[in-house]
Scaffold this motif. Structure first.
Motif, PDB file in Angstrom:
ATOM      1  N   GLU A  33     -14.353  38.676 -24.459  1.00 42.66           N
ATOM      2  CA  GLU A  33     -14.285  40.127 -25.402  1.00 42.66           C
ATOM      3  C   GLU A  33     -13.011  39.644 -26.976  1.00 42.66           C
ATOM      4  OE1 GLU A  33     -15.334  43.475 -24.578  1.00 42.66           O
ATOM      5  OE2 GLU A  33     -17.476  42.631 -23.043  1.00 42.66           O
ATOM      6  N   LEU A  34     -12.341  39.970 -26.339  1.00 41.97           N
ATOM      7  CA  LEU A  34     -10.886  39.572 -27.183  1.00 41.97           C
ATOM      8  C   LEU A  34     -10.532  38.140 -27.990  1.00 41.97           C
ATOM      9  CD1 LEU A  34      -8.128  40.868 -28.214  1.00 41.97           C
ATOM     10  CD2 LEU A  34      -7.218  39.599 -26.357  1.00 41.97           C
ATOM     11  N   MET A  35     -11.216  37.231 -26.869  1.00 39.47           N
ATOM     12  CA  MET A  35     -11.380  35.316 -27.448  1.00 39.47           C
ATOM     13  C   MET A  35     -12.328  35.706 -28.523  1.00 39.47           C
ATOM     14  SD  MET A  35      -8.026  33.656 -26.409  1.00 39.47           S
ATOM     15  CE  MET A  35      -7.453  35.047 -26.724  1.00 39.47           C
ATOM     16  N   GLU A  36     -13.895  36.499 -28.486  1.00 36.79           N
ATOM     17  CA  GLU A  36     -14.341  36.160 -29.086  1.00 36.79           C
ATOM     18  C   GLU A  36     -13.896  36.736 -30.531  1.00 36.79           C
ATOM     19  OE1 GLU A  36     -17.991  37.924 -27.576  1.00 36.79           O
ATOM     20  OE2 GLU A  36     -17.715  36.254 -25.436  1.00 36.79           O
ATOM     21  N   VAL A  37     -13.521  38.083 -30.193  1.00 40.63           N
ATOM     22  CA  VAL A  37     -13.009  38.755 -31.270  1.00 40.63           C
ATOM     23  C   VAL A  37     -12.005  37.852 -32.296  1.00 40.63           C
ATOM     24  CG1 VAL A  37     -11.808  40.999 -32.489  1.00 40.63           C
ATOM     25  CG2 VAL A  37     -13.577  40.947 -30.455  1.00 40.63           C
ATOM     26  N   PHE A  38     -11.053  37.133 -31.859  1.00 36.51           N
ATOM     27  CA  PHE A  38      -9.883  36.569 -31.731  1.00 36.51           C
ATOM     28  C   PHE A  38     -10.786  35.183 -33.408  1.00 36.51           C
ATOM     29  CE2 PHE A  38      -5.658  37.564 -29.674  1.00 36.51           C
ATOM     30  CZ  PHE A  38      -6.180  38.793 -30.542  1.00 36.51           C
ATOM     31  N   VAL A  39     -12.010  34.741 -32.062  1.00 33.93           N
ATOM     32  CA  VAL A  39     -12.364  33.294 -32.973  1.00 33.93           C
ATOM     33  C   VAL A  39     -12.862  34.245 -33.904  1.00 33.93           C
ATOM     34  CG1 VAL A  39     -14.274  32.159 -32.820  1.00 33.93           C
ATOM     35  CG2 VAL A  39     -12.360  32.404 -30.876  1.00 33.93           C
ATOM     36  N   ASN A  40     -13.731  34.661 -33.760  1.00 27.74           N
ATOM     37  CA  ASN A  40     -14.025  35.462 -35.439  1.00 27.74           C
ATOM     38  C   ASN A  40     -13.781  35.587 -36.643  1.00 27.74           C
ATOM     39  OD1 ASN A  40     -17.131  34.828 -33.808  1.00 27.74           O
ATOM     40  ND2 ASN A  40     -17.004  37.013 -32.659  1.00 27.74           N
ATOM     41  N   ARG A  41     -12.575  36.443 -36.358  1.00 28.97           N
ATOM     42  CA  ARG A  41     -11.309  36.800 -37.344  1.00 28.97           C
ATOM     43  C   ARG A  41     -11.338  35.334 -38.246  1.00 28.97           C
ATOM     44  NH1 ARG A  41      -7.107  40.495 -35.471  1.00 28.97           N
ATOM     45  NH2 ARG A  41      -8.012  42.524 -34.190  1.00 28.97           N
ATOM     46  N   LEU A  42     -11.757  34.184 -37.593  1.00 29.35           N
ATOM     47  CA  LEU A  42     -11.199  32.803 -38.411  1.00 29.35           C
ATOM     48  C   LEU A  42     -11.999  32.160 -38.380  1.00 29.35           C
ATOM     49  CD1 LEU A  42      -8.042  31.555 -36.563  1.00 29.35           C
ATOM     50  CD2 LEU A  42      -8.299  32.794 -38.405  1.00 29.35           C
ATOM     51  N   PRO A  43     -12.779  31.723 -40.128  1.00 28.17           N
ATOM     52  CA  PRO A  43     -14.354  31.681 -40.551  1.00 28.17           C
ATOM     53  C   PRO A  43     -14.080  30.192 -40.308  1.00 28.17           C
ATOM     54  CG  PRO A  43     -12.923  32.742 -42.487  1.00 28.17           C
ATOM     55  CD  PRO A  43     -11.965  32.522 -41.209  1.00 28.17           C
ATOM     56  N   ASP A  44     -13.095  29.487 -40.050  1.00 26.51           N
ATOM     57  CA  ASP A  44     -13.094  27.920 -39.763  1.00 26.51           C
ATOM     58  C   ASP A  44     -14.339  27.712 -37.864  1.00 26.51           C
ATOM     59  OD1 ASP A  44     -10.930  28.738 -39.425  1.00 26.51           O
ATOM     60  OD2 ASP A  44     -10.194  26.659 -39.766  1.00 26.51           O
ATOM     61  N   LEU A  45     -14.034  28.908 -37.343  1.00 25.05           N
ATOM     62  CA  LEU A  45     -14.410  28.588 -36.483  1.00 25.05           C
ATOM     63  C   LEU A  45     -15.532  29.539 -36.047  1.00 25.05           C
ATOM     64  CD1 LEU A  45     -10.724  29.812 -33.989  1.00 25.05           C
ATOM     65  CD2 LEU A  45     -11.833  27.274 -35.634  1.00 25.05           C
ATOM     66  N   ARG A  46     -16.251  28.665 -34.619  1.00 23.31           N
ATOM     67  CA  ARG A  46     -17.332  29.245 -34.062  1.00 23.31           C
ATOM     68  C   ARG A  46     -17.852  29.845 -32.225  1.00 23.31           C
ATOM     69  NH1 ARG A  46     -22.649  27.511 -33.856  1.00 23.31           N
ATOM     70  NH2 ARG A  46     -22.358  25.659 -35.510  1.00 23.31           N
ATOM     71  N   GLN A  52      -7.818  34.181 -42.955  1.00 26.24           N
ATOM     72  CA  GLN A  52      -9.143  33.613 -44.110  1.00 26.24           C
ATOM     73  C   GLN A  52      -8.711  32.368 -45.029  1.00 26.24           C
ATOM     74  OE1 GLN A  52     -11.713  36.469 -45.522  1.00 26.24           O
ATOM     75  NE2 GLN A  52     -13.194  34.438 -46.384  1.00 26.24           N
ATOM     76  N   ALA A  53      -7.487  33.331 -45.356  1.00 25.89           N
ATOM     77  CA  ALA A  53      -6.290  31.924 -46.341  1.00 25.89           C
ATOM     78  C   ALA A  53      -6.180  30.811 -45.768  1.00 25.89           C
ATOM     79  CB  ALA A  53      -5.718  32.657 -46.650  1.00 25.89           C
ATOM     80  N   GLU A  54      -5.579  31.303 -44.612  1.00 27.80           N
ATOM     81  CA  GLU A  54      -5.318  29.773 -43.585  1.00 27.80           C
ATOM     82  C   GLU A  54      -6.057  29.007 -43.788  1.00 27.80           C
ATOM     83  OE1 GLU A  54      -2.498  29.105 -39.660  1.00 27.80           O
ATOM     84  OE2 GLU A  54      -3.795  30.885 -40.012  1.00 27.80           O
ATOM     85  N   SER A  55      -7.796  29.514 -43.278  1.00 32.77           N
ATOM     86  CA  SER A  55      -8.920  28.880 -42.953  1.00 32.77           C
ATOM     87  C   SER A  55      -8.841  27.896 -44.374  1.00 32.77           C
ATOM     88  CB  SER A  55      -9.733  29.369 -42.315  1.00 32.77           C
ATOM     89  OG  SER A  55     -10.658  29.983 -43.206  1.00 32.77           O
ATOM     90  N   LEU A  56      -8.315  28.293 -45.421  1.00 33.73           N
ATOM     91  CA  LEU A  56      -9.017  27.863 -46.712  1.00 33.73           C
ATOM     92  C   LEU A  56      -7.805  26.392 -47.361  1.00 33.73           C
ATOM     93  CD1 LEU A  56     -10.870  30.437 -48.734  1.00 33.73           C
ATOM     94  CD2 LEU A  56     -12.067  28.959 -47.369  1.00 33.73           C
ATOM     95  N   PHE A  57      -6.197  27.343 -46.555  1.00 37.85           N
ATOM     96  CA  PHE A  57      -5.517  26.721 -47.429  1.00 37.85           C
ATOM     97  C   PHE A  57      -4.248  25.896 -46.123  1.00 37.85           C
ATOM     98  CE2 PHE A  57      -6.079  30.234 -50.419  1.00 37.85           C
ATOM     99  CZ  PHE A  57      -5.553  29.213 -51.393  1.00 37.85           C
TER     100      PHE A  57
END
Length: 257
Positions: free
Chosen positions: A18-31, A199-204
């Protein structure tokens, strides 16, 4: 932005999964396309869903993560190992894994691994310019709480209060994270927009931008010099390189032609 990377989480412990799922979902370019409790579920998911990245626990019943990687898989994603046992670090090197995360895993350490992953599998820029909303809906109106828009390979749309601003990437010097906001510093102004630093890191993203600290992202060509653990930008601004990002930055600079 439409999610670019498909991720499978494989861990027999529900809290860790569950923790890994939370971490993944925090980054918009990961699903997260699958969350699996054992190796057999993971094998099936890997072959059916063909993920880009596998977050893999090592110590599992019936089949360990290392045993899974020894199998002749038709589809092989990049692998980041997650484990509570440091003893497996040496054994993991034979599989050329991207990173080895020791539990308990902090979010900053997880992001550092994702940076390595993005550098190995960079997203190709869109061939046709156009609006692409961060929440992936094909609309010109941003979803509440999701202000940034990406327009084309040369510029990004950012919301500041009620204004939408189109900012050329080359005008950006660095980005500073402040909880749920980031400051985007240009040569002549600062823009405050509502998004987290993750989120900024996923854009830049690299190679144009580099994450150097838990709070800072810099445009690579805006770096004048690196002095020990300090980066000096072309405008004279000095920023500290965070300990979690020093090795990644060093490796990236060393790989430049």
């Amino acid at each position: 932005m439409n999610p670019s990377y498909r991720v499978i989480v494989l861990d027999d412990e529900p809290p860790a999964r569950e923790l890994m799922e939370v971490f993944v979902n925090r980054l918009p370019d990961l699903r997260c396309v699958a969350s699996c409790a054992n190796a057999m579920q993971g094998l099936q998911a890997i072959q059916e869903l063909k993920p880009d990245l596998l977050l893999l626990d090592i110590q599992m019943p019936e089949m360990t993560g290392l045993e899974l990687m020894r199998l002749p898989l038709e589809h092989r994603p990049e692998v980041i190992l997650t484990t509570a046992y440091a003893d497996y670090a040496v054994a993991s090197y034979e599989f050329s894994v991207l990173d080895y995360l020791l539990k308990p895993i902090a979010f900053d350490r997880f992001v550092s691994s994702i940076v390595k992953f993005r550098q190995k599998r960079p997203v190709q820029p869109p061939t046709q310019p156009g609006w692409r909303a961060v929440d992936s809906r094909p609309t010109d109106e941003p979803k509440s709480g999701q202000p940034p828009y990406e327009s084309d390979a040369n510029a990004i749309w950012l919301r500041e209060d009620k204004r939408l601003l189109q900012i050329p990437y080359q005008d950006i010097l660095y980005i500073e994270g402040l909880r749920d906001y980031v400051k985007v510093f240009l040569s002549d102004q600062m823009i405050l927009t509502h998004m987290g630093i993750g989120q900024a890191e996923s854009l830049f993203q690299p190679p144009l931008f580099l994450r150097i600290h838990r709070s800072f992202i810099v445009r690579r060509s805006a770096i004048r010099l690196i002095d020990g653990n300090t980066i000096v930008l072309t405008n004279g601004k000095q920023l500290t390189i965070g300990p979690l990002y020093r090795e990644t930055l060093k490796n990236y600079i060393a790989a430049l032609p």
